[in-house]
Structure formats: C-alpha cells, structure tokens
Design a protein around this motif. Structure first.
Motif, PDB file in Angstrom:
ATOM      1  N   TRP A  88      28.926  10.400  41.237  1.00 41.16           N
ATOM      2  CA  TRP A  88      27.990  11.531  41.261  1.00 41.16           C
ATOM      3  C   TRP A  88      27.459  11.806  42.671  1.00 41.16           C
ATOM      4  N   PRO A  89      28.341  12.085  43.626  1.00 43.24           N
ATOM      5  CA  PRO A  89      27.867  12.362  44.997  1.00 43.24           C
ATOM      6  C   PRO A  89      27.022  13.626  45.079  1.00 43.24           C
ATOM      7  N   GLY A  90      27.256  14.578  44.187  1.00 42.88           N
ATOM      8  CA  GLY A  90      26.446  15.793  44.189  1.00 42.88           C
ATOM      9  C   GLY A  90      24.998  15.529  43.834  1.00 42.88           C
ATOM     10  N   LEU A  91      24.757  14.493  43.041  1.00 43.66           N
ATOM     11  CA  LEU A  91      23.392  14.092  42.691  1.00 43.66           C
ATOM     12  C   LEU A  91      22.769  13.276  43.813  1.00 43.66           C
ATOM     13  N   MET A  92      23.456  12.222  44.232  1.00 36.37           N
ATOM     14  CA  MET A  92      22.885  11.310  45.213  1.00 36.37           C
ATOM     15  C   MET A  92      22.760  11.965  46.586  1.00 36.37           C
ATOM     16  N   GLY A  93      23.753  12.785  46.970  1.00 40.39           N
ATOM     17  CA  GLY A  93      23.695  13.423  48.270  1.00 40.39           C
ATOM     18  C   GLY A  93      22.563  14.429  48.380  1.00 40.39           C
ATOM     19  N   ARG A  94      22.295  15.134  47.311  1.00 41.56           N
ATOM     20  CA  ARG A  94      21.275  16.182  47.354  1.00 41.56           C
ATOM     21  C   ARG A  94      19.872  15.654  47.063  1.00 41.56           C
ATOM     22  N   PHE A  95      19.771  14.709  46.113  1.00 39.18           N
ATOM     23  CA  PHE A  95      18.447  14.270  45.665  1.00 39.18           C
ATOM     24  C   PHE A  95      18.161  12.796  45.930  1.00 39.18           C
ATOM     25  N   GLY A  96      19.044  12.113  46.654  1.00 43.46           N
ATOM     26  CA  GLY A  96      18.853  10.688  46.893  1.00 43.46           C
ATOM     27  C   GLY A  96      17.534  10.352  47.560  1.00 43.46           C
ATOM     28  N   GLU A  97      17.089  11.201  48.507  1.00 47.34           N
ATOM     29  CA  GLU A  97      15.841  10.927  49.211  1.00 47.34           C
ATOM     30  C   GLU A  97      14.626  11.058  48.296  1.00 47.34           C
ATOM     31  N   VAL A  98      14.789  11.756  47.164  1.00 46.61           N
ATOM     32  CA  VAL A  98      13.662  11.949  46.245  1.00 46.61           C
ATOM     33  C   VAL A  98      13.573  10.794  45.253  1.00 46.61           C
ATOM     34  N   PHE A  99      14.683  10.496  44.570  1.00 46.33           N
ATOM     35  CA  PHE A  99      14.588   9.505  43.500  1.00 46.33           C
ATOM     36  C   PHE A  99      15.342   8.211  43.800  1.00 46.33           C
ATOM     37  N   GLY A 100      15.802   8.040  45.039  1.00 46.93           N
ATOM     38  CA  GLY A 100      16.484   6.802  45.405  1.00 46.93           C
ATOM     39  C   GLY A 100      15.543   5.636  45.640  1.00 46.93           C
ATOM     40  N   ALA A 153      13.501   6.273  37.474  1.00 48.50           N
ATOM     41  CA  ALA A 153      14.552   7.136  38.024  1.00 48.50           C
ATOM     42  C   ALA A 153      15.160   8.003  36.934  1.00 48.50           C
ATOM     43  N   ASN A 154      15.391   7.412  35.762  1.00 48.54           N
ATOM     44  CA  ASN A 154      15.924   8.197  34.648  1.00 48.54           C
ATOM     45  C   ASN A 154      14.917   9.235  34.179  1.00 48.54           C
ATOM     46  N   ALA A 155      13.636   8.855  34.136  1.00 50.89           N
ATOM     47  CA  ALA A 155      12.598   9.807  33.731  1.00 50.89           C
ATOM     48  C   ALA A 155      12.526  10.979  34.702  1.00 50.89           C
ATOM     49  N   TRP A 156      12.758  10.708  35.989  1.00 55.70           N
ATOM     50  CA  TRP A 156      12.768  11.795  36.976  1.00 55.70           C
ATOM     51  C   TRP A 156      13.905  12.769  36.684  1.00 55.70           C
ATOM     52  N   MET A 157      15.063  12.267  36.279  1.00 56.06           N
ATOM     53  CA  MET A 157      16.188  13.150  35.960  1.00 56.06           C
ATOM     54  C   MET A 157      15.855  14.045  34.769  1.00 56.06           C
ATOM     55  N   ASN A 158      15.027  13.536  33.851  1.00 53.50           N
ATOM     56  CA  ASN A 158      14.611  14.357  32.709  1.00 53.50           C
ATOM     57  C   ASN A 158      13.532  15.368  33.087  1.00 53.50           C
ATOM     58  N   TRP A 177       7.032   8.667  45.861  1.00 51.17           N
ATOM     59  CA  TRP A 177       6.053   8.063  44.956  1.00 51.17           C
ATOM     60  C   TRP A 177       5.693   9.030  43.823  1.00 51.17           C
ATOM     61  N   ALA A 178       5.532  10.297  44.155  1.00 49.80           N
ATOM     62  CA  ALA A 178       5.235  11.288  43.114  1.00 49.80           C
ATOM     63  C   ALA A 178       6.409  11.423  42.161  1.00 49.80           C
ATOM     64  N   ALA A 179       7.632  11.312  42.680  1.00 48.27           N
ATOM     65  CA  ALA A 179       8.814  11.400  41.820  1.00 48.27           C
ATOM     66  C   ALA A 179       8.870  10.242  40.828  1.00 48.27           C
ATOM     67  N   MET A 180       8.403   9.058  41.242  1.00 47.86           N
ATOM     68  CA  MET A 180       8.440   7.896  40.355  1.00 47.86           C
ATOM     69  C   MET A 180       7.503   8.039  39.160  1.00 47.86           C
ATOM     70  N   PHE A 181       6.429   8.781  39.335  1.00 48.04           N
ATOM     71  CA  PHE A 181       5.406   8.846  38.295  1.00 48.04           C
ATOM     72  C   PHE A 181       5.307  10.270  37.749  1.00 48.04           C
ATOM     73  N   GLY A 182       6.419  10.754  37.213  1.00 46.33           N
ATOM     74  CA  GLY A 182       6.468  12.081  36.620  1.00 46.33           C
ATOM     75  C   GLY A 182       5.958  12.092  35.184  1.00 46.33           C
ATOM     76  N   PRO A 183       6.078  13.222  34.504  1.00 45.71           N
ATOM     77  CA  PRO A 183       5.535  13.361  33.148  1.00 45.71           C
ATOM     78  C   PRO A 183       6.144  12.412  32.122  1.00 45.71           C
ATOM     79  N   SER A 184       7.405  12.011  32.324  1.00 44.88           N
ATOM     80  CA  SER A 184       8.079  11.185  31.320  1.00 44.88           C
ATOM     81  C   SER A 184       8.040   9.690  31.611  1.00 44.88           C
ATOM     82  N   THR A 185       7.588   9.305  32.803  1.00 49.50           N
ATOM     83  CA  THR A 185       7.788   7.926  33.254  1.00 49.50           C
ATOM     84  C   THR A 185       7.150   6.902  32.327  1.00 49.50           C
ATOM     85  N   TRP A 186       5.855   7.031  32.081  1.00 50.57           N
ATOM     86  CA  TRP A 186       5.170   5.980  31.325  1.00 50.57           C
ATOM     87  C   TRP A 186       5.635   5.940  29.872  1.00 50.57           C
ATOM     88  N   ALA A 187       5.847   7.096  29.273  1.00 52.07           N
ATOM     89  CA  ALA A 187       6.316   7.109  27.881  1.00 52.07           C
ATOM     90  C   ALA A 187       7.690   6.462  27.758  1.00 52.07           C
TER      91      ALA A 187
END
Length: 445
Positions: A88-100, A153-158, A177-187
């Motif tokens: 999935w280079p299209g995912l990691m290359g574009r959004f790696g800095e956000v959710f990596g 990371a999975n919650a961020w994708m959702n 840090w904001a990406a790690m704690f999105g709306p779905s993370t804790w649930a």
C-alpha cells in the motif's frame, strides 16, 4: 493463473487477500500478547500467596506457552509491517507522516515486551518470587500499549483526523498526536482489549475443558479451566455494553458501514434490527427483524431516523452481504457466550463450584473456537465495512495499492509461510502440553 500472479492490473485482489490473511492470523496471537501475560502473572501470584504448587506449576507451564505464542506473533507482526509498505505505497507515501507515529511507538513497546518476556521466562527459580513477578509488569504494560498504538492507527483509517488537505490534495499541517486520538480510537481500543481477554480466556479454558471431559479432574486441570474462564466471564458482559458504544460511534462517523451492518437500504424512521437475510437485487431479502430496536440503540428513541444505503452512491457502498453476515455472526456468538457465562456465574454464585454436567464442559470446550470466530467476524465487519475506502472518504483502496507486477506471488508466499508457522506452533504447543520439557539450567535443583 500466471497472468493473475504477474499482471499489475489485478493487484487489488491479491493485495487485499494477503492483508486479510496476515491480519486474520496475527490478530489471534495479538490477543494472547495483550491478555496472556496478565493471566499468567495473576496465576503465579495466587500460587505464591496460597502456597499452591498446582497454581505455580500452571503458571510455569503457561509462561512457556506464552513464549512460544510471542515468538509466532513476532514473526507475523514483522510480516505485517513490511506488507504495509510493499502493498500500500499510496497510503503510506501520502499519509505516513500523519498516522505512522503509532507504529513507531508500537515498535518501542514491542522491544520492551520482548526484553521482559525473556527476563520473565529465564528468571524462574533464579529471581525471588517478588522480583520475578515485578519483572512481568513492564511486559504486561508494553503489550497493552502496543495494542493501543496499532488500534489507534486503524481507528484513524476509519475516521481520519489530524491533518488538512491543500487544493492539490496534498497533506499539510500534520498533527500525529491528534491523529492518534480520533473519534473512534477509544471505542475501538476498549472493544479490542476486552476481545483479547475473551479470546484468550475462552481458548485456554477450552483446552482444560477437553482434558476434564477425558477424566482429568485434578486440582491442576480445574484451576486451568477456572482462572481463564473467570477472566473471560468478567469481560463478556462488559463487552456487550462496549458494543453499544462502538455502534453509536459508527453511526455518527460511518453511516454507510452501519447501514451495511444492518443490511438496511432505505432510510427509515423507527428502524428495526435485522438478523440474517439480505442478498438484494437477485432477491432473497427476508430477515428476522426486531422492531424499533436499531433506532433505540442508535438514538435512544424508537422513532429515530437511521440513514440507509440509498443515500450513498453505489460505487461507495461496502459489500453488504459480507458485512451484514459477519456482524450477525459476531453478535450471535457474543450472545451465546454471554449465556454460557450466565450459566457458569449462576451455578458458582449458588454452589461455589462449576456446573457438574458434561454439557457445560462441552460448551466451554467449544467456546474457544467460537470466541475466535466472533473476533474474526468483528474484524471483517470493521475492515470490509470501510470499503471501498482505505482512508475513509478520502483515499480508495484501489488507489493505494502498489502498481508493481507480481503481487500475486506474495500471496502465495504468505500462504506458505503461515502454513509452516501454524504447523510449527501447533506441534510445539502440543509437545509442551503432553510432555515434560527439559528444564533450563536455572530451573534445575
């Protein structure tokens, strides 16, 4: 066949199948990595506190099994980390800095866990009981932290957060840090954490239930069933409540996924819960429906409006039948396990002992596989329900896959690796269960 393996235009299917196989295999071992250390340490603590040699021997045996499962999980986890970049280079290359960032933290957690798994395993009869159990605490904590990082990371994708897109669609203002704690993370994390204790508890208890059905009713086997079954019994009713929480999170943030989970095509006021059915254009449809139940669960109002798939463009709808049936399987098995837990809890509350019928032991013996199926069905619901998006509403899965030819060969290779790894793990665990292994030097008198 050779065209399928070599043609880059058909990469999406083998890439998704490879990821599905890897995730589905690894998640079972991840459950043991989260829950098993805590169960082992608790059993050792009870054994030392009560002077119970059976509990101490049980903890020692489980610790060795934990080491085997950790090694197998480390292999599958390493494969997954490579697959994220290769497939999935299209995912990691574009959004790696956000959710990596969570993957970096998970790497540190893994190293800490690996170090203290070694200390714990080789510290038997070398460290004092207190020091030995204290050495396990970083191992337990690292397993939980690692699980949180991966789930975040999975919650961020959702529910992608923590960045902006400029006019060209490029990522700007990345905030990991904001990406790690999105709306779905804790649930999602709490749901996964409880699922780990359910899967681990029911699976371990099922092994000892089989032994008891074969006549092994000594203290060792009774404790081997009671401790993990009690852990799973505590987690199960709590999981039912968390399921309601995560369903509301999905309803707020991924209405198309919720509609697919319920097989609901029309926007409906006073929507009911549907069980079974669907298929749609080529007919079938019929399902058992609980009137008003979905509106009550989502809006706490029997007349609440629940959006249907008709509001989603046809090319943005998830595969409804797969998601709906997987969701039904997860909920149905979860309720069956809740009935088993209630049976166990009622008899224990009244008589302070296990139910004395063989049917109870048979149900416990089946509960391990059932818990794994429920968890896998839950992950299918989560991952397939997000399709056709890999980053929900922003990046399609088809646009993220590698254009390199020959990805089909990777699927063939991964099937081979997991076949060998599964056989190796089963053989080692069976030998460990059936025979006394050769003690390490520090374990000899």
């Amino acid at each position: 066949m050779l065209e399928f393996l070599a043609d880059a235009s058909g990469n999406l299917y083998p890439a998704r199948m490879q990821m599905a196989l890897s995730l589905g295999w690894h998640i079972v071992f991840a459950c043991f990595g989260i829950a098993f250390p805590a169960i082992v340490v608790f059993t050792e603590w009870r054994g030392h506190r009560r002077g119970d040699e059976a509990l101490t021997a049980l903890a020692h045996k489980w610790a060795k099994a934990m080491g085997v499962l950790f090694a197998a999980g480390a292999v599958s986890g390493t494969l997954l980390s490579f697959e994220m970049g290769i497939l999935w280079p299209g995912l990691m290359g574009r959004f790696g800095e956000v959710f990596g960032f969570p993957f970096v933290l998970e790497g540190f957690a893994f190293f800490v866990e690996a170090i203290f798994v070694g200390v714990y395993l080789f510290g038997w009869n070398r460290l004092s009981p207190r020091a030995h159990m204290l050495s396990a605490l970083p191992m337990v904590a690292a397993g939980v932290v690692g699980a949180f990082c991966v789930v975040s990371a999975n919650a961020w994708m959702n529910n992608p957060t923590g960045f902006r897109l400029d006019e060209q669609g490029d990522v700007v203002d990345a905030r990991p840090w904001a990406a790690m704690f999105g709306p779905s993370t804790w649930a999602q994390f709490v749901h996964m954490w409880l699922a780990a204790f359910m899967v681990t508890g029911f699976l371990i208890a099922s092994v000892y239930a089989v032994g008891m059905l074969r006549g092994r009713r000594d203290r060792y086997h009774r404790a081997g069933l009671l401790i993990p079954l009690t852990v799973a019994a505590i987690a199960t009713p709590v999981q039912i409540g968390v399921g309601d929480w995560i369903a509301n999170v999905v309803a707020d943030n991924q209405p198309a996924k919720l509609a697919a989970m319920e097989g609901q095509y029309e926007t409906t006021s006073g929507a009911g819960l549907s069980i079974g059915g669907v298929y749609r254009d080529d007919e079938l449809h019929y399902a058992v429906e609980i009137p008003y139940a979905l509106s009550l669960l989502i809006h706490h109002d029997p007349d609440g409006v629940v959006p249907g798939l008709e509001e989603v463009p046809a090319d943005e709808r998830p595969p409804v039948n797969v998601v709906h049936l997987a969701y039904n399987a997860m909920v149905g098995i979860g309720l069956a396990l809740l009935v088993l837990v209630a049976w166990y809890g009622l008899v224990w509350w009244r008589r302070r002992r296990l139910p004395d019928t063989a049917w109870f032991l048979r149900a416990v013996a089946a509960s391990g596989v059932a818990a794994v199926i429920a968890m896998e069905a839950g992950w299918i619901t989560n991952e397939v329900g997000r399709q056709p998006w890999v980053v929900y509403g922003i990046l399609r899965t088809a646009d993220a896959v590698s254009p390199a030819p020959g990805l089909g060969w990777g699927l063939v290779a991964v099937v081979g690796v997991y076949t060998v790894l599964t056989a190796f793990t089963v053989v080692v665990l069976r030998r460990l269960a059936r025979h006394e292994d050769t003690p390490a030097p520090q374990e000899r008198p």
